[in-house]
Design a protein around this motif. Structure first.
Motif, PDB file in Angstrom:
ATOM      1  N   ASN A 805      61.889 102.184-129.377  1.00 16.05           N
ATOM      2  CA  ASN A 805      61.767 101.692-127.997  1.00 16.05           C
ATOM      3  C   ASN A 805      61.966 100.189-127.928  1.00 16.05           C
ATOM      4  OD1 ASN A 805      61.246 104.289-127.101  1.00 16.05           O
ATOM      5  ND2 ASN A 805      59.003 104.054-127.225  1.00 16.05           N
ATOM      6  N   ALA A 806      61.400  99.480-128.918  1.00 11.90           N
ATOM      7  CA  ALA A 806      61.566  98.024-128.932  1.00 11.90           C
ATOM      8  C   ALA A 806      63.031  97.646-129.101  1.00 11.90           C
ATOM      9  CB  ALA A 806      60.717  97.417-130.046  1.00 11.90           C
ATOM     10  N   ARG A 807      63.727  98.395-129.958  1.00  9.04           N
ATOM     11  CA  ARG A 807      65.150  98.118-130.167  1.00  9.04           C
ATOM     12  C   ARG A 807      65.951  98.401-128.899  1.00  9.04           C
ATOM     13  NH1 ARG A 807      66.027 101.718-133.739  1.00  9.04           N
ATOM     14  NH2 ARG A 807      64.997 100.533-135.388  1.00  9.04           N
ATOM     15  N   ASN A 808      65.594  99.477-128.221  1.00  9.94           N
ATOM     16  CA  ASN A 808      66.307  99.809-126.976  1.00  9.94           C
ATOM     17  C   ASN A 808      66.012  98.797-125.884  1.00  9.94           C
ATOM     18  OD1 ASN A 808      67.351 102.072-128.192  1.00  9.94           O
ATOM     19  ND2 ASN A 808      65.730 103.441-127.423  1.00  9.94           N
ATOM     20  N   LYS A 809      64.748  98.327-125.863  1.00 15.36           N
ATOM     21  CA  LYS A 809      64.370  97.349-124.843  1.00 15.36           C
ATOM     22  C   LYS A 809      65.072  96.024-125.069  1.00 15.36           C
ATOM     23  CE  LYS A 809      60.295  95.287-122.667  1.00 15.36           C
ATOM     24  NZ  LYS A 809      58.810  95.219-122.676  1.00 15.36           N
ATOM     25  N   LYS A 810      65.230  95.685-126.342  1.00 18.72           N
ATOM     26  CA  LYS A 810      65.907  94.434-126.682  1.00 18.72           C
ATOM     27  C   LYS A 810      67.368  94.472-126.265  1.00 18.72           C
ATOM     28  CE  LYS A 810      66.816  91.399-130.616  1.00 18.72           C
ATOM     29  NZ  LYS A 810      66.630  91.211-132.076  1.00 18.72           N
ATOM     30  N   ASN A 811      67.977  95.635-126.404  1.00 17.74           N
ATOM     31  CA  ASN A 811      69.386  95.770-126.063  1.00 17.74           C
ATOM     32  C   ASN A 811      69.621  96.031-124.593  1.00 17.74           C
ATOM     33  OD1 ASN A 811      70.011  95.490-128.778  1.00 17.74           O
ATOM     34  ND2 ASN A 811      69.916  97.713-129.163  1.00 17.74           N
ATOM     35  N   SER A 812      68.539  96.259-123.857  1.00 12.44           N
ATOM     36  CA  SER A 812      68.690  96.570-122.430  1.00 12.44           C
ATOM     37  C   SER A 812      68.818  95.283-121.622  1.00 12.44           C
ATOM     38  CB  SER A 812      67.489  97.371-121.948  1.00 12.44           C
ATOM     39  OG  SER A 812      67.558  97.559-120.551  1.00 12.44           O
ATOM     40  N   ALA A 813      69.557  95.361-120.560  1.00 10.91           N
ATOM     41  CA  ALA A 813      69.767  94.204-119.674  1.00 10.91           C
ATOM     42  C   ALA A 813      68.836  94.244-118.477  1.00 10.91           C
ATOM     43  CB  ALA A 813      71.218  94.180-119.195  1.00 10.91           C
ATOM     44  N   PHE A 814      67.834  95.110-118.578  1.00  5.78           N
ATOM     45  CA  PHE A 814      66.913  95.268-117.451  1.00  5.78           C
ATOM     46  C   PHE A 814      65.991  94.050-117.326  1.00  5.78           C
ATOM     47  CE2 PHE A 814      62.770  96.599-115.880  1.00  5.78           C
ATOM     48  CZ  PHE A 814      63.127  97.101-114.644  1.00  5.78           C
ATOM     49  N   SER A 815      65.779  93.639-116.129  1.00  2.00           N
ATOM     50  CA  SER A 815      64.838  92.546-115.867  1.00  2.00           C
ATOM     51  C   SER A 815      64.065  92.842-114.582  1.00  2.00           C
ATOM     52  CB  SER A 815      65.583  91.209-115.720  1.00  2.00           C
ATOM     53  OG  SER A 815      66.495  91.270-114.645  1.00  2.00           O
ATOM     54  N   THR A 816      62.843  92.380-114.530  1.00  2.53           N
ATOM     55  CA  THR A 816      61.984  92.667-113.385  1.00  2.53           C
ATOM     56  C   THR A 816      62.332  91.752-112.219  1.00  2.53           C
ATOM     57  OG1 THR A 816      60.239  93.257-114.930  1.00  2.53           O
ATOM     58  CG2 THR A 816      59.600  92.865-112.632  1.00  2.53           C
ATOM     59  N   SER A 817      62.399  92.342-111.041  1.00  3.73           N
ATOM     60  CA  SER A 817      62.735  91.564-109.842  1.00  3.73           C
ATOM     61  C   SER A 817      61.516  90.740-109.398  1.00  3.73           C
ATOM     62  CB  SER A 817      63.164  92.512-108.717  1.00  3.73           C
ATOM     63  OG  SER A 817      63.317  91.789-107.528  1.00  3.73           O
ATOM     64  N   ASP A 818      61.794  89.556-108.847  1.00  2.00           N
ATOM     65  CA  ASP A 818      60.710  88.696-108.374  1.00  2.00           C
ATOM     66  C   ASP A 818      60.075  89.218-107.102  1.00  2.00           C
ATOM     67  OD1 ASP A 818      61.142  87.001-110.452  1.00  2.00           O
ATOM     68  OD2 ASP A 818      62.529  85.702-109.319  1.00  2.00           O
TER      69      ASP A 818
END
Length: 976
Positions: A805-818
């Motif tokens: 999961n950490a590896r997938n999260k690192k490679n993901s471009a997801f970011s939380t909206s303000d």
């Protein structure tokens, strides 16, 4: 393929002369025994002066020729009546088969045309290339390299027998390929000691195609008298030196032939096509592409001809170019000629397909599905190869006369391949299925079983099998390798297993199940070192799993040794009543007198399979009174058990070996021991059947059966009978060695009990209490150890999941909206306060999946319960624990199939597979396991006793229906 015997030119000359006469009636005969020339001479024939194989009959207007080689005959006569008289004369003296009109004789095919008989060695040339495995090689221009000369230099060939066989075959082929004569002659000079350069030169000859000019035969006449014949390439004029002195004797016989042959045209002998193995029966080869219509597999194409005779009914049919084409020929073969093999058959598969039901596979309750089918030579060849693989048939099945007749009746269009072609097709299927299996195994965590086998040549083999539960939660089992192994040392086995895993690309191994040989301990240690890494489960801590079926065999074997004498007596009694029909009838009379009602008959056991011994004792014990009565009324039964010094009867029914030990007939004490032993043996029989299955999960079943065995052995140990206690003591020693010592136990066997939602911790504690005592200290220690092992596995799998999961999260471009409802700080505050609230309410905030699973209620205990399907459905609720269950439940607890699990002897592969090369044997064994819906045991040659009994009963019913009553067998007449 052994080459046909080399024939002298004079014999071939006579063959040409006989066959070129259209008015002669030619037939081919096969003898069961070799005919003697003296008998032929007594029948009125006389020897040809030029060749001892040709016999001539001439009386008035009647003339006949008989060409004899060992048990093959070509017979031709000037009339059908004379031909039939000669055949009847031979048939009265010798057993023979009339093969009908001549079509193939000693490697030469014969096809009748309007101008004579067309001779060909196409089929023979094809068999040579198949034997050399050069059927698909590229051709070369010339048969010999003129710049290099052959000599005795070079390394010896690996197979000189093959070289000599091919050289002899090529020498025989030069009758229709004289252009190869010089090259073949040079190769034959080194048959005594062939070298690699000689083999390369032979391969060049095999790659040399025939020239596009046909190989032609010509005859030289003086007036109407035939002088000699020869063959040459093309039809260019050439001089011929007539050697009158050498042919004086030949002329006398040739004149006799000319009297009955009125057609002296030149006979063209075909030469193979550009590949050297052409199948088209053509006199004049056309440009590349050739004729594609199926009719040319039957008709002879003659360039420029406007009509062609049917090869079956001799009807002449128009075939003039575009005006008629091949449609009239096809229509005649399929709709008119009743003797054609294509009559009323569908030839063009593209026009119409046949509708039928597919075969019903085992376990299919819906029946075979309806499907269309059309003939395909390629599919039939592949099906033939799969037949040899699935049913363990030898490649030589294609040479069997019965199989050829059956195949022709099924579809005469099918061209039977050679055994070498079938072998190559089987290896192609192996390669295809191997590629598919590699795809299935990719990224899978597997459990392995390994076992050792031996062949009849005493070659040691190692069988490596993979077991896993796939992504659809289906239990899989595939044999990966069946390879020869130098010895049974631990490091040798470990290295071989690791090499096989590298070949398949397998990195994730959960457990390795092996038998209890000490060498396997070393193999496991080696594998544990090599498999350690990021994919290892707890650094291979639980890698070693002992075969439970093998331990059961050790336990039962000790019990069998204690009862050996009584079992031997009962076995001999059963052998007596089954040895002949007369003895069986005497036994049935005893059964009727003592009024025993039993459907089963006494059956003999296979001494190395203790399940058959159990079934023998179970059945024989029911007939104990009948055996006792037989001892009183049948003196032959009594004498059967007497030694040489006790034999009071002159007609003793059994001859004994000098050192054979006489144990006597079973007494009442033996039957009583058998009854008690059967009671306990049944427990082990049922357990072994249960844990040796390969189509269902077994790891969760064993612990309950272990408790049952423990209770049985405990009762035996407490029995008043001293012999029973002694037998139980030896069995208990083995039991305690492997299953009572914590150090020898793989706790994954107990974890599997927890992962069964019908059992969980309640069932584990209850079973441990039955063995060690309820609430005892050892029960608590064992229960705690099992739960700790499950939690240890769960934590390991959770850490692996977190890393992914950490590896997938690192490679993901997801970011939380303000623009989210809460800031990250607010989220943390909310989560913290919620966890605190749950803790105050006492709702187990820190519970893991293991705690939640164990706290849930038990599932209903039902025989139809599918444990894998339950985990599949609940995998969303237990995402990590379900992966643990997937691997634990997929591990096998036995290394062998159910029938082999009862064997107390070694495992030996059958004779056919033993005769193959190791690589081919491995390919056949593995691919059979991959493609067969119900894989068979590798070396199981003994039919199970219950199956054998059922087969015998059915065959007896069939015999009663087919044969009249009152007939006696030879055995029963001997007994009378």
């Amino acid at each position: 393929m052994l080459p046909p015997p080399l024939l002298s030119p004079s014999l071939i000359s006579m063959l040409f002369e006989i066959l070129t006469g259209n008015k002669l009636y030619v037939t081919n005969i096969k003898l069961s025994l070799t005919i003697t020339p003296s008998y032929i001479i007594r029948a009125g024939f006389y020897h040809s002066k030029t060749d001892s194989s040709l016999f001539i009959f001439h009386k008035g207007p009647d003339t006949a020729y008989l060409l004899l080689y060992v048990d093959d005959i070509i017979l031709t006569a000037s009339s059908t009546s004379l031909l039939q008289r000669i055949i009847s004369l031979l048939h009265a003296e010798f057993a023979m088969t009339d093969l009908g009109p001549l079509n193939y004789f000693l490697g030469i095919s014969a096809t009748r045309t309007t101008s004579g008989i067309f001779l060909s060695q196409t089929k023979y040339a094809t068999e040579i290339l198949e034997q050399a495995q050069m059927l698909n090689c590229n051709p070369c221009r010339t048969p010999i390299d003129t710049e290099k000369k052959l000599g005795p230099e070079g390394s010896p060939v690996t197979d000189p027998t093959l070289y000599r066989s091919l050289a002899g075959s090529l020498q025989y082929l030069t009758f229709t390929r004289p252009d190869l004569s010089y090259a073949v002659q040079q190769l034959c000079l080194y048959m005594h000691d062939p070298r690699e350069p000689h083999l390369n030169a032979m391969k060049r000859v095999l790659r040399c195609p025939a020239t596009r000019r046909s190989t032609s035969g010509y005859c030289v006449f003086l007036g109407d008298k035939l002088l000699t014949w020869s063959s040459k390439l093309g039809m260019k004029a050439s001089s011929s030196n007539l050697r009158y002195a050498d042919n004086n004797d030949a002329i006398d016989d040739h004149i006799e032939v000319v009297k009955t042959v009125d057609d002296h045209d030149v006979v063209d002998v075909d030469s193979e096509n550009a590949n050297g193995v052409g199948d088209e029966k053509t006199v004049d080869n056309e440009k590349k592409g050739g004729r594609r219509s199926f009719v040319w597999d039957h008709f002879i194409f003659v360039k420029g001809a406007t009509k062609a005779p049917c090869p079956y009914c001799k009807t002449v049919i128009a075939c003039a170019g575009k005006k008629n084409g091949t449609s009239t020929l096809a229509s005649h073969l399929t709709n008119v000629c009743r003797t054609s093999p294509l009559y009323k058959k569908n030839i063009d598969s593209k026009k119409q397909a046949t509708l039928g039901f597919k075969p019903i596979s085992e376990g299919d309750i819906t029946g075979g599905s309806l499907a269309t089918h059309s003939f395909s030579q390629e599919r039939c060849r592949k099906a033939l190869a799969r037949l040899c693989i699935k049913d363990n048939q030898p490649f030589s099945i294609v040479d069997n006369e019965g199989f050829q007749d059956y195949s022709w009746e099924m579809n005469p269009l099918f061209k039977m391949p050679s055994r070498w072609t079938v072998a190559r097709d089987c290896l192609k299927i192996y390669k295809e299925e191997e590629k598919k299996l590699k795809g299935l195994l990719k990224d899978q965590t597997v459990s392995l079983t390994t076992d050792t086998w031996s062949s009849v040549q005493n070659v040691n083999y190692m069988c490596l099998t993979a077991h896993w539960v796939d992504d659809d939660w289906v239990l899989r089992k595939k044999i990966l390798n069946f390879c020869p192994i130098a010895n049974h040392r631990g490091d040798t086995i470990g290295k071989m297993v690791y090499q096989c895993l590298q070949k398949w690309g397998i990195e994730r191994v959960f457990t390795v199940t092996v038998d209890n040989a000490s060498s396997n301990d070393g193999a496991i240690k080696f594998l544990g070192k090599m498999l350690k890494g990021p994919h290892a489960v707890l650094d291979c801590k639980y890698l070693h799993l002992r075969c439970c079926a093998h331990i059961l065999n050790l336990v039962v074997r000790d019990g069998l040794e204690e009862q050996f004498k009584s079992i031997s007596k009962i076995r001999n009694a059963v052998r007596y009543v089954r040895s002949s029909p007369a003895r069986a009838a005497s036994f049935r009379e005893s059964v009727e007198r003592v009024n025993i009602q039993c459907d089963k008959k006494p059956c003999l056991d296979v001494e190395t399979r203790w399940n058959s011994t159990f079934l023998m004792l179970e059945t024989a014990e029911k007939y104990a009174d009948a055996f006792d009565r037989l001892k009183l009324i049948d003196y032959k039964y009594r004498s059967y058990f007497c030694g040489d010094d006790e034999d009071d009867f002159a007609d003793n029914t059994r001859k004994r070996k000098r050192k054979e030990k006489v144990v006597g007939a079973p007494e009442e004490d033996d039957w009583e021991k058998a009854r008690h032993f059967i009671e306990y043996l049944r427990v082990f029989y049922n357990v072994t059947n249960l844990i040796s299955g390969s189509k269902y999960v077994t790891s969760n079943l064993f612990f309950g059966e272990l408790v049952t065995m423990h209770a049985s052995i405990s009762r035996m140990c407490a029995d008043e009978d001293e012999q029973k206690r002694a037998m139980a003591a030896s069995m208990k020693d083995k039991y305690d060695k492997y299953w009572d010592n914590i150090d020898n136990i793989n706790f994954l066997l107990y974890v599997a009990v927890l992962l069964d939602p019908r059992n969980k911790l309640f069932y584990l504690d209850y079973c441990l209490g039955q063995i060690y005592g309820m609430n005892s200290a050892k029960t608590k220690v064992m229960s705690k150890k099992v739960v700790e092992t499950l939690n240890e596995l769960f934590q390991h799998y959770r850490m692996k999941e977190d890393r992914v999961n950490a590896r997938n999260k690192k490679n993901s471009a997801f970011s939380t909206s303000d623009s989210s409802l809460f800031t990250s700080g607010a989220k943390v505050s909310l989560e913290t306060s919620f966890l605190k609230y749950l803790e105050e309410q006492g709702h187990g905030v820190n519970k893991t999946e293991v705690d939640i699973y164990l706290d849930d209620g038990l599932e209903k205990r039902d025989d139809s319960f599918d444990i894998l399907n339950w985990w599949k459905v609940n995998s969303l609720k237990f995402p990590i624990l379900s992966q643990v269950a997937r691997h634990v439940l997929g591990m096998p607890i036995s290394t062998v199939a159910s029938e082999s699990a009862f064997s107390t002897g070694g495992r030996v592969i059958d004779q056919f597979r033993s005769s193959l090369t190791p690589k081919t044997a491995e390919a056949l064994i593995c691919v059979q396991d991959w493609i067969r819906s119900t894989p068979t045991d590798i070396g199981l040659q003994d039919m199970p006793v219950n199956v054998l009994e059922e087969l015998q009963e059915k065959m007896e019913k069939i015999e009663l229906d087919e044969f009249p009553t009152g007939q006696k067998s030879f055995e029963s007449m001997d007994e009378d």
